[in-house]
Motif scaffolding. Structure first.
Motif: not given
Length: 141
Positions: A88, A92-94, A50-53, A84
């Motif tokens: 992604d 909303n991922t990476q 997620q964007e929050t690692d 991305r």
């Protein structure tokens, strides 16, 4: 991964039959469910995050993989952004590098607990399969 997995599925589906194609589709759509890592991502020490690692949940990994049907656009998105892909952005991922895990996939599987995201993923996988079946039937495949 799409070129390696999906193209043979489409080419061999007339030989294997419909149910094998959809079984492979379900496996492909959910390949990253365990801690955001497919078998290849484990070997490469990468993870869907997620964007929050934090590791992406099952639902995000499923959403990320649903865009496989647009793989030419996926390649274009990676070429433009450098990292991305289209999936992604949808989920909303990476994909990020992670340190080598000391736990084996067996230990992670044993520690896995079913969550609401698990059910969303199961329902989403079934609906996605039905939609693809309807599309392929409509196209005459």
């Amino acid at each position: 991964m799409c070129m390696i997995g999906v193209l043979p599925m489409v080419l061999f589906s007339p030989v294997l039959g419909d149910w094998e194609f959809y079984l492979l589709l379900v496996l492909y759509l959910n390949k990253d469910f365990l801690n955001g890592q497919s078998p290849l991502k484990r070997l490469l020490d990468t993870q869907v995050q997620q964007e929050t690692d934090t590791p992406a949940n099952e639902w995000q990994c499923f959403l990320r993989n649903t865009t496989f049907i647009t793989w030419p656009l996926e390649i274009l998105a990676v070429a433009i952004t450098g990292r991305r892909r289209l999936g992604d952005y949808v989920a909303n991922t990476q994909v990020a590098d992670v340190s080598k895990s000391t736990d084996s996939w067996r230990k992670e599987l044993a520690a896995y607990r079913v969550t609401a995201y698990t059910f969303y993923t199961l329902i989403g996988t079934r609906l996605y399969s039905l939609l693809l079946y309807a599309l392929f039937s409509w196209l005459g495949f």
